[in-house]
Design a protein around this motif. Structure first.
Motif, PDB file in Angstrom:
ATOM      1  N   ILE A 151       0.850  -1.195   0.000  1.00  0.00           N
ATOM      2  CA  ILE A 151       0.000   0.000   0.000  1.00  0.00           C
ATOM      3  C   ILE A 151       0.884   1.242   0.000  1.00  0.00           C
ATOM      4  CG2 ILE A 151      -1.562   1.378   1.437  1.00  0.00           C
ATOM      5  CD1 ILE A 151      -2.972  -1.207   2.195  1.00  0.00           C
ATOM      6  N   GLN A 152       0.577   2.132  -0.922  1.00  0.00           N
ATOM      7  CA  GLN A 152       1.304   3.391  -1.057  1.00  0.00           C
ATOM      8  C   GLN A 152       0.312   4.530  -0.826  1.00  0.00           C
ATOM      9  OE1 GLN A 152       2.899   4.379  -4.994  1.00  0.00           O
ATOM     10  NE2 GLN A 152       4.874   4.804  -4.041  1.00  0.00           N
ATOM     11  N   ALA A 153       0.211   4.950   0.435  1.00  0.00           N
ATOM     12  CA  ALA A 153      -0.751   5.989   0.809  1.00  0.00           C
ATOM     13  C   ALA A 153      -0.105   6.959   1.787  1.00  0.00           C
ATOM     14  CB  ALA A 153      -2.002   5.355   1.416  1.00  0.00           C
ATOM     15  N   PRO A 154       0.900   7.714   1.325  1.00  0.00           N
ATOM     16  CA  PRO A 154       1.590   8.634   2.239  1.00  0.00           C
ATOM     17  C   PRO A 154       0.671   9.689   2.835  1.00  0.00           C
ATOM     18  CG  PRO A 154       2.200   9.037  -0.060  1.00  0.00           C
ATOM     19  CD  PRO A 154       1.437   7.756  -0.037  1.00  0.00           C
ATOM     20  N   GLU A 155      -0.439  10.012   2.127  1.00  0.00           N
ATOM     21  CA  GLU A 155      -1.367  11.001   2.666  1.00  0.00           C
ATOM     22  C   GLU A 155      -2.029  10.528   3.962  1.00  0.00           C
ATOM     23  OE1 GLU A 155      -3.611   9.198  -0.930  1.00  0.00           O
ATOM     24  OE2 GLU A 155      -1.614   9.093  -0.037  1.00  0.00           O
ATOM     25  N   TYR A 156      -1.968   9.214   4.213  1.00  0.00           N
ATOM     26  CA  TYR A 156      -2.484   8.657   5.462  1.00  0.00           C
ATOM     27  C   TYR A 156      -1.356   8.144   6.353  1.00  0.00           C
ATOM     28  CZ  TYR A 156      -6.962   8.960   3.109  1.00  0.00           C
ATOM     29  OH  TYR A 156      -8.072   9.433   2.447  1.00  0.00           O
ATOM     30  N   GLY A 177      -5.219  -4.808   4.708  1.00  0.00           N
ATOM     31  CA  GLY A 177      -4.552  -3.538   4.905  1.00  0.00           C
ATOM     32  C   GLY A 177      -4.583  -3.137   6.357  1.00  0.00           C
ATOM     33  N   PRO A 178      -3.841  -2.106   6.703  1.00  0.00           N
ATOM     34  CA  PRO A 178      -3.772  -1.684   8.102  1.00  0.00           C
ATOM     35  C   PRO A 178      -5.101  -1.112   8.594  1.00  0.00           C
ATOM     36  CG  PRO A 178      -2.651  -0.111   6.700  1.00  0.00           C
ATOM     37  CD  PRO A 178      -3.002  -1.274   5.835  1.00  0.00           C
ATOM     38  N   SER A 179      -5.455  -1.421   9.825  1.00  0.00           N
ATOM     39  CA  SER A 179      -6.721  -0.973  10.397  1.00  0.00           C
ATOM     40  C   SER A 179      -6.737   0.526  10.657  1.00  0.00           C
ATOM     41  CB  SER A 179      -7.007  -1.725  11.696  1.00  0.00           C
ATOM     42  OG  SER A 179      -5.956  -1.510  12.633  1.00  0.00           O
ATOM     43  N   THR A 180      -5.582   1.184  10.575  1.00  0.00           N
ATOM     44  CA  THR A 180      -5.508   2.625  10.821  1.00  0.00           C
ATOM     45  C   THR A 180      -6.090   3.450   9.679  1.00  0.00           C
ATOM     46  OG1 THR A 180      -3.256   2.591   9.929  1.00  0.00           O
ATOM     47  CG2 THR A 180      -3.502   2.424  12.328  1.00  0.00           C
ATOM     48  N   LEU A 181      -6.274   2.845   8.505  1.00  0.00           N
ATOM     49  CA  LEU A 181      -6.808   3.581   7.367  1.00  0.00           C
ATOM     50  C   LEU A 181      -8.316   3.752   7.504  1.00  0.00           C
ATOM     51  CD1 LEU A 181      -4.907   1.841   4.426  1.00  0.00           C
ATOM     52  CD2 LEU A 181      -4.436   4.094   5.390  1.00  0.00           C
ATOM     53  N   PRO A 182      -8.885   4.864   6.995  1.00  0.00           N
ATOM     54  CA  PRO A 182     -10.339   5.031   6.989  1.00  0.00           C
ATOM     55  C   PRO A 182     -11.008   3.904   6.194  1.00  0.00           C
ATOM     56  CG  PRO A 182      -9.227   7.090   6.440  1.00  0.00           C
ATOM     57  CD  PRO A 182      -8.182   6.023   6.429  1.00  0.00           C
ATOM     58  N   ALA A 183     -12.281   3.636   6.505  1.00  0.00           N
ATOM     59  CA  ALA A 183     -12.955   2.437   5.990  1.00  0.00           C
ATOM     60  C   ALA A 183     -12.960   2.338   4.466  1.00  0.00           C
ATOM     61  CB  ALA A 183     -14.379   2.390   6.527  1.00  0.00           C
ATOM     62  N   SER A 184     -13.494   3.345   3.773  1.00  0.00           N
ATOM     63  CA  SER A 184     -13.604   3.250   2.313  1.00  0.00           C
ATOM     64  C   SER A 184     -12.236   3.249   1.642  1.00  0.00           C
ATOM     65  CB  SER A 184     -14.459   4.400   1.769  1.00  0.00           C
ATOM     66  OG  SER A 184     -15.796   4.263   2.182  1.00  0.00           O
ATOM     67  N   GLU A 185     -11.326   4.066   2.163  1.00  0.00           N
ATOM     68  CA  GLU A 185      -9.985   4.110   1.601  1.00  0.00           C
ATOM     69  C   GLU A 185      -9.271   2.777   1.819  1.00  0.00           C
ATOM     70  OE1 GLU A 185     -11.511   6.315   3.343  1.00  0.00           O
ATOM     71  OE2 GLU A 185     -11.045   8.362   2.705  1.00  0.00           O
ATOM     72  N   ARG A 186      -9.447   2.218   3.000  1.00  0.00           N
ATOM     73  CA  ARG A 186      -8.851   0.912   3.274  1.00  0.00           C
ATOM     74  C   ARG A 186      -9.429  -0.144   2.339  1.00  0.00           C
ATOM     75  NH1 ARG A 186      -9.867  -2.940   8.516  1.00  0.00           N
ATOM     76  NH2 ARG A 186      -8.306  -4.504   8.025  1.00  0.00           N
ATOM     77  N   ALA A 187     -10.724  -0.046   2.100  1.00  0.00           N
ATOM     78  CA  ALA A 187     -11.362  -1.002   1.201  1.00  0.00           C
ATOM     79  C   ALA A 187     -10.722  -0.976  -0.175  1.00  0.00           C
ATOM     80  CB  ALA A 187     -12.856  -0.700   1.097  1.00  0.00           C
ATOM     81  N   TYR A 188     -10.502   0.220  -0.708  1.00  0.00           N
ATOM     82  CA  TYR A 188      -9.901   0.336  -2.036  1.00  0.00           C
ATOM     83  C   TYR A 188      -8.446  -0.112  -2.027  1.00  0.00           C
ATOM     84  CZ  TYR A 188      -7.607   2.490  -6.015  1.00  0.00           C
ATOM     85  OH  TYR A 188      -6.839   2.697  -7.132  1.00  0.00           O
TER      86      TYR A 188
END
Length: 550
Positions: A151-156, A177-188
């Motif tokens: 996962i490449q999500a530096p904004e989070y 994915g990590p549980s720290t990500l918001p739900a919809s973003e984590r889903a994607y």
């Protein structure tokens, strides 16, 4: 005097328009009148559609079968009865948007993987390949690297590649994915297709997903995914899209067993556990591991179609809302209690039934809605959201003119609806619409109670989001008369007993048709309010998905 549904709608129509006639253009119903109008939904009609589509005679509605063709014809006939015109192509000559599905399997006799140039790995026990939908044969070689969740999500604040170069290497990747990500973003970001696209963009040679569990489970998934195959859809340019499209750089994709990976890399189970639970630093293999091999894929192709109908709008008729519900299910499979037909009554005959009744409400409106509406019974959702992928990328209208997608997938109509979870609505101005419709129906709005199930990316709405189109997938909330979360155990029990099982049949003990009526009203109201709004839906400025906007 007994009034027919048609006459009742006519009287209501006249009342709304102060007896000026039903042909008056663009009379917008107030929220209260919209709720009142939607009361005309008939529970018995919803039940009837489900009874037809989930009947044993349709053998689980598997695309590519004569029974699926019968299901398509049923939907097309309902469109025709309602005055919904054919829209399978730009000419409007057919309800069917035809497409080709490709099944990719592995030729195990010609495919192999070798570790460090000498040790041949055991397919089905140590690893297995996924068929490559765009390359029948490819050879690979590269060092193995641990790429975490990929996962490449530096904004989070999360980036597995911050200090990792995967170019020319074979990335080992955890599912989820990590549980720290918001739900919809984590889903994607947790979606395997997203991870494949990320690795392809970064120039990786291949990807191996880590499959936890015992050897029997690994063997079963090998049989299903590698030997029975992964499906994709052929686009007009001949490229296959789906879970087995590995892009421009990746030579292959596959799975490796967790137990074998420990043996191969020397990385401890405890280190993996810490990474999964805490996103701690992940060790690389204690010694260099190079993998090489060859992947040979075999293709089988067959035809299917989306069933598309158009209700033309008024002033802004060249803008469109697309309603989607998947028509397919998984056909005939392993017998359970002597039953091998996977009828798919809840999944998704109920969603198709809801869409047909939403179309009926639209067709009975006292005047044309402002914008046009496309009703799409899409194929091959169970094969990887393939029919909706084809539709979203190749619609029969200018894609830029599609303003929203409203998706009805497995409403799970098993109890009274007191609260809802509008998946994805929080990403755009569609949430404002949901707040208005739920208020009229006395429903409360709950957050996604199961973000770990990544439901936002597991249905056809995702393909519209990826094209920059705001979307809504409406699911049940957990509220009951006595508890804010009272349905949690009920839904979990239903899912365990019936989801993707032959017991998902039309059974009045597992359906609540008053709830079905409420669901239809709600999704129709959401759609209508989007339709007649002065402005089309827009992504929130801080939405992760705004980046797909075109």
């Amino acid at each position: 005097m007994i009034l027919s549904r048609k006459n009742t709608c006519l009287i209501f129509c006249l009342g709304l328009l102060f007896f000026t006639g039903c042909e008056k253009k663009e009379t917008v119903l107030s929220d209260q009148n919209l709720a009142k109008f939607s009361e005309s939904v008939q529970a018995e009609d919803i039940r009837y559609h489900i009874a037809v589509l989930a009947n044993d005679s349709l053998k689980g509605r598997l695309p590519g079968t004569p029974e699926y063709d019968i299901a398509m014809a049923y939907v097309a006939d309902r469109y025709k009865e309602l005055g919904i015109t054919p829209f399978g192509n730009k000419e409007g000559s057919t309800y069917y948007q035809t497409l080709i599905l490709r099944n990719s399997t592995i030729d195990t006799a010609q495919s192999f993987m070798i570790s460090n140039g000498k040790d041949s790995l055991q397919v089905g026990t140590d690893y297995f390949f996924l068929g490559n939908a765009n390359e029948k044969e490819s050879e690979f070689s590269g060092d193995l690297v641990m790429a975490g969740f990929a996962i490449q999500a530096p904004e989070y604040g999360f980036n597995d590649f911050e200090n990792l170069d995967v170019k020319g290497k074979i990335a080992v990747v955890f599912l989820g994915g990590p549980s720290t990500l918001p739900a919809s973003e984590r889903a994607y970001l947790s979606n395997t297709v997203t991870k494949i696209q990320t690795l392809d963009r970064l120039g990786a040679e291949g990807v191996l997903f880590v499959m936890p569990g015992d050897s029997n489970r690994f063997k079963g998934i090998y049989d299903r995914m590698s030997q029975r195959g992964i499906h994709s859809v052929l686009m007009p340019d001949g490229k296959a899209l789906g879970r087995s499209d590995f892009g421009d750089h990746l030579k292959f994709g596959g799975f490796v067993s967790e137990s074998f990976l420990s043996e191969l890399t020397g990385i401890s189970d405890e280190n993996w556990k810490n990474y999964r639970e805490n996103a701690a630093a992940l060790d690389q293999p204690s010694a260099n591991v190079q993998l090489s091999g060859k992947v040979v894929s075999k293709f089988i192709e067959f035809d299917s179609a989306n069933v598309l109908g158009l209700l033309e709008g008024g002033e802004l008729k060249d803008e469109y809302i697309v309603h989607t519900a998947h028509l397919d299910h998984i056909g005939i499979g392993k017998a359970i209690d002597g039953d091998s037909i996977y009828n798919g009554a809840h999944d998704n005959a109920s969603g198709i039934s809801a869409m047909i009744e939403i179309a009926r409400l639209y067709s009975n409106l006292p005047s044309k809605p402002k914008r046009s509406v496309i009703f799409a019974a899409v194929t091959a959702e169970e094969m990887g959201l393939l029919g909706s992928k084809y539709l979203a990328v190749n619609p029969p209208v200018d894609q830029q003119k599609i303003i929203a997608n409203v998706n009805t997938d497995m409403p799970t109509l098993i109890a009274p609806i007191l609260s809802v979870e509008p998946l994805g609505a929080e990403q755009s101005s569609i949430m404002e619409v949901v707040e208005r419709s739920t208020q009229q129906l006395n429903l409360s709005i709950d957050p996604d109670h199961a973000p770990e199930e990544v439901r936002f990316v597991r249905s056809d709405n995702l393909n519209f989001v990826l094209e920059g189109i705001p979307a809504l997938r409406m699911k049940y909330g957990l509220k009951t008369e006595s508890s804010e979360t009272g349905l949690d155990s009920v839904i979990k029990a239903f899912t365990k007993l019936h989801y993707h099982k032959p017991s998902d049949e039309l059974n009045d003990e597992t359906f609540n048709f008053d709830a079905a009526k409420t669901y239809v009203r709600l999704q129709f109201m959401n759609s209508y309010l989007i339709n007649v709004a002065a402005e089309k839906p827009s992504w929130n400025e801080d939405s992760f998905f705004k980046k797909f906007e075109k």
